[in-house]
Design a protein around this motif. Structure first.
Motif, short mmCIF file in Angstrom:
data_model
loop_
_atom_site.label_atom_id
_atom_site.label_comp_id
_atom_site.label_asym_id
_atom_site.label_seq_id
_atom_site.Cartn_x
_atom_site.Cartn_y
_atom_site.Cartn_z
N ALA A 28 6.85 -7.97 26.06
CA ALA A 28 6.78 -8.42 27.45
C ALA A 28 5.94 -7.42 28.25
O ALA A 28 5.23 -7.80 29.17
CB ALA A 28 8.18 -8.54 28.04
N HIS A 65 8.23 -6.79 34.85
CA HIS A 65 8.40 -7.96 34.01
C HIS A 65 9.43 -7.72 32.91
O HIS A 65 9.30 -6.79 32.13
CB HIS A 65 7.04 -8.30 33.40
CG HIS A 65 7.03 -9.59 32.67
ND1 HIS A 65 7.15 -10.79 33.30
CD2 HIS A 65 6.96 -9.85 31.35
CE1 HIS A 65 7.12 -11.75 32.40
NE2 HIS A 65 7.01 -11.21 31.22
N ASN A 116 21.44 0.55 24.17
CA ASN A 116 21.57 -0.41 25.27
C ASN A 116 22.24 -1.70 24.77
O ASN A 116 22.39 -1.91 23.58
CB ASN A 116 20.17 -0.71 25.80
CG ASN A 116 20.16 -1.61 27.01
OD1 ASN A 116 21.10 -1.56 27.82
ND2 ASN A 116 19.14 -2.43 27.15
N LYS A 117 22.62 -2.54 25.70
CA LYS A 117 23.23 -3.86 25.45
C LYS A 117 24.63 -3.74 24.85
O LYS A 117 25.01 -4.57 24.01
CB LYS A 117 22.33 -4.74 24.55
CG LYS A 117 20.89 -4.85 25.02
CD LYS A 117 20.15 -6.01 24.35
CE LYS A 117 18.65 -5.94 24.64
NZ LYS A 117 17.87 -7.01 24.03
N LYS A 146 13.89 -1.68 27.65
CA LYS A 146 13.27 -0.56 28.39
C LYS A 146 12.98 -0.95 29.84
O LYS A 146 13.31 -0.22 30.77
CB LYS A 146 11.96 -0.13 27.71
CG LYS A 146 12.14 0.35 26.29
CD LYS A 146 10.79 0.63 25.62
CE LYS A 146 9.94 -0.60 25.41
NZ LYS A 146 10.53 -1.63 24.52
N ASN A 185 11.67 -5.30 23.04
CA ASN A 185 12.84 -6.10 23.42
C ASN A 185 14.15 -5.30 23.47
O ASN A 185 15.23 -5.88 23.57
CB ASN A 185 13.01 -7.30 22.49
CG ASN A 185 13.64 -8.49 23.18
OD1 ASN A 185 13.29 -8.79 24.33
ND2 ASN A 185 14.57 -9.15 22.53
#
Ligand SMILES: Nc1nc2c(ncn2[C@@H]2O[C@H](COP(=O)(O)OP(=O)(O)OP(=O)(O)O)[C@@H](O)[C@H]2O)c(=O)[nH]1
Ligand SMILES: [Mg+2]
Length: 431
Positions: A232, A225, A319-320, A212, A209
Motif C-alpha cells: 500500500a 494510505h 502488531n494486531k 506500519k 501489510n
C-alpha cells in the motif's frame, strides 16, 4: 512508465519449482503469498501446482512433460498467464511462452507490476521505472514491440543493427537518465535531512501489510494510505511526534518488504529507504496474527542487514494482537523475542508502552558531556538549552558549567559546534 501487461482480473496459473523434500507447508505459504500478490496486481489464481526437482530445467524450468500438463490446464481454465514463484531466465520465459501461448511471468515481474501501478510520487515512479528497465534489459526479446511503441520510434532500426540491439541501446540510455534523475532526488533528500540532523529519527520497517502505516497514523494522526493489500505504501512519510518526556522526534513510514523482493527494486529504492537506513532507531513492525510471522521477522532482519544496517537499535513490535485468539501464541513469541512489544495499532492498545520503550532506547543512546562556557558567551548557554537536555548546571565565578546529555549519533555535530567549551570527561552512557 512500463506496464508488464497485467490487466484487471486476469486469470492465472501459479507454479513453484522446489527442491525434493521441501516442506509442503512452506510451499503452500509461498504460493498463497504469490496468490495475494497476483490479487493485488488484478488477477485470480485458478490453479496452482508445484514440482519437486533437484534443480530447475534449464530450458523450461519444469521440463517437457510438465509443460504439456500446464498447457492442458491453460486451455481448460482459459487463463491469460502462468506465473512462477521463482525467477525465470529470459530463455526459460521465451521457451515457455512459445509452448504455452500465454504470458509467462515470475514473482519479480508481478511485484514490479504492482509497484508500477501504485507508485505516485516522482521519486517512486522513477525508482520503479529504473527497476523495470533493469529487469527487462535481458528479457528484451519478448518486449521489443512493446518497447518501440513506448518510445514512439526513437532510434528505430539503424543500418546494420537488429531491432533488439537498438532497443537495448534505448533502454541503456533511459536507465542512465533515470539514474541521474535519482541522484538529483537523493541530493535533495540529503539536504532536507541535514536540516533535521539534530532531531532523533525513528523509522518504521517491516513486512508488507504488517500495519506500519496504521501505527504511523495511530502515533501521529498523519493522513496516510492504509489498505489491506500488499505494498500500500511505496513512499516515505516523515512526521514529528512527542515522546512522553516531551522530546520531539521524527517518525518515518516507508515501503514494506517481502520475500524474494527483486534485487533491482531494492537497489533502485535506496533513496526511499535512505530515511530508514539512516534512522537512529528502527521500529520493526510484525503482524503477529499471521501464521508465518516468525518467517516474516527473519526476512525483514535479513533485508535490513543486506542493506548494510547492523548497529542501529531495533524495537521489535508485534502488531494486531486484537486479531489473535490464542494467548499462548503471544507467550511463546514473548519468550522467543525478549524485549518485544505487543500492540494493536488500529485499536490503540499498548501504544503508551511502545512510546516509553522508544524513549528508553533513545536515552540509552545518549552520552553525558560537560561544557564550560564563560559568562561573556551567555548566548551560547541559551543555545545549549535549546538544543540539548541539560542535566546539571553550576554557576561558577567566571563560567557556567553544564552537564548535558548528547545522543551518541549527534556527538560529532555536538563536538564541532561546542569544541571550545567541551571539558575532558570520559563518555558515559546515560540510562
Ligand atoms: N486487526 C488489526 N488489523 C490491523 C492492525 N493494524 C493494521 N491492521 C490492518 O492491516 C492492514 C494493513 O495495514 P497497513 O497499515 O496498510 O500496513 P503496512 O505495513 O503499512 O503495509 P504496506 O504499506 O502495504 O507495506 C490494514 O487492513 C489495516 O487495517 C491491528 O492492530 N489490528
Ligand atoms: Mg504502509
Amino acid at each position: 512508465m512500463f506496464d508488464v501487461g497485467l490487466e484487471a482480473r486476469e486469470r492465472a496459473i501459479t507454479i513453484a519449482v522446489v527442491r525434493k523434500g521441501t516442506d509442503p507447508e512452506v510451499v503452500r505459504e509461498h504460493m498463497d503469498e504469490l496468490g495475494l500478490l497476483l490479487d493485488t496486481a488484478g488477477a485470480d489464481v485458478v490453479a496452482s501446482l508445484y514440482q519437486e526437482r533437484d534443480k530447475p530445467d534449464v530450458a523450461s524450468a519444469i521440463g517437457k512433460g510438465k509443460v504439456e500438463e500446464v498447457k492442458a490446464l491453460v486451455e481448460e481454465h482459459d487463463v491469460q498467464m502462468v506465473v512462477f514463484d521463482d525467477d525465470l531466465s529470459p530463455t526459460q520465459t521465451r521457451n515457455l511462452e512459445e509452448e504455452l501461448k500465454v504470458k509467462v511471468l515470475d514473482r519479480s515481474g508481478v511485484i514490479l507490476d504492482i509497484f508500477a501501478s501504485r507508485a505516485r510520487t516522482i521519486e517512486a515512479r522513477t525508482q520503479v521505472e529504473l527497476a523495470q528497465m533493469e529487469y527487462m534489459l535481458p528479457r528484451l526479446t519478448r518486449m521489443w514491440t512493446h518497447l518501440s511503441k513506448q518510445f514512439g520510434g526513437i532510434g528505430t532500426k539503424g543500418p546494420g543493427e537488429t531491432q533488439i540491439e537498438t532497443d537495448r541501446r534505448i533502454l541503456r540510455n533511459r536507465i542512465q537518465r533515470l539514474r541521474e534523475k535519482l541522484d538529483d532526488i537523493e541530493v535533495n533528500r540529503a539536504v532536507q535531512r541535514k536540516g533535521r540532523e539534530s532531531i532523533p529519527r525513528f523509522a518504521l520497517i517491516g513486512y508488507t501489510n504488517a500495519g506500519k502505516s496504521s501505527l504511523m497514523h495511530a502515533l501521529t494522526k498523519a493522513e496516510i494510505h492504509i489498505e489491506d493489500r500488499l505494498f500500500a505504501t511505496l513512499d516515505t512519510t516523515v512526521r514529528a511526534i512527542d515522546l512522553p518526556n516531551g522530546k520531539h522526534v521524527l517518525l518515518s513510514d516507508t515501503v514494506g518488504f517481502i520475500r524474494k523482493l527483486p534485487p533491482q527494486l531494492v537497489a533502485s529504492f535506496r533513496s526511499t529507504l535512505s530515511e530508514t537506513l539512516e534512522a537512529d532507531v528502527l521500529i520493526h513492525v510484525a503482524d503477529v496474527s499471521h501464521r508465518h510471522v516468525k518467517d516474516h521477522v527473519a526476512i525483514v532482519e535479513e533485508m535490513i542487514a543486506s542493506l548494510g544496517v547492523h548497529d542501529t537499535p531495533v524495537i521489535l513490535v508485534f502488531n494486531k494482537i486484537d486479531a489473535v485468539e490464542d494467548r499462548h501464541l503471544l507467550d511463546d513469541i514473548g519468550m522467543e523475542y525478549p524485549g518485544c512489544v505487543f500492540i494493536s495499532a488500529t485499536r490503540s492498545i499498548n501504544l503508551g508502552r511502545l512510546l516509553a520503550d522508544m524513549q528508553a532506547v533513545l536515552e540509552s543512546l545518549s552520552v553525558q558531556r560537560t561544557l564550560r562556557i564563560p559568562y561573556d558567551r551567555m548566548k551560547d548557554v541559551s543555545t545549549v538549552y535549546d538544543e540539548l537536555e541539560v542535566l546539571e548546571r553550576l554557576d561558577g565565578d567566571e563560567s557556567v558549567t553544564l552537564i548535558v546529555k548528547v545522543p551518541s549519533d549527534k556527538l560529532l555535530l555536538f563536538s564541532n559546534t561546542y569544541a571550545p567549551y567541551i571539558q575532558n570527561n570520559t563518555s558515559t552512557n546515560v540510562h
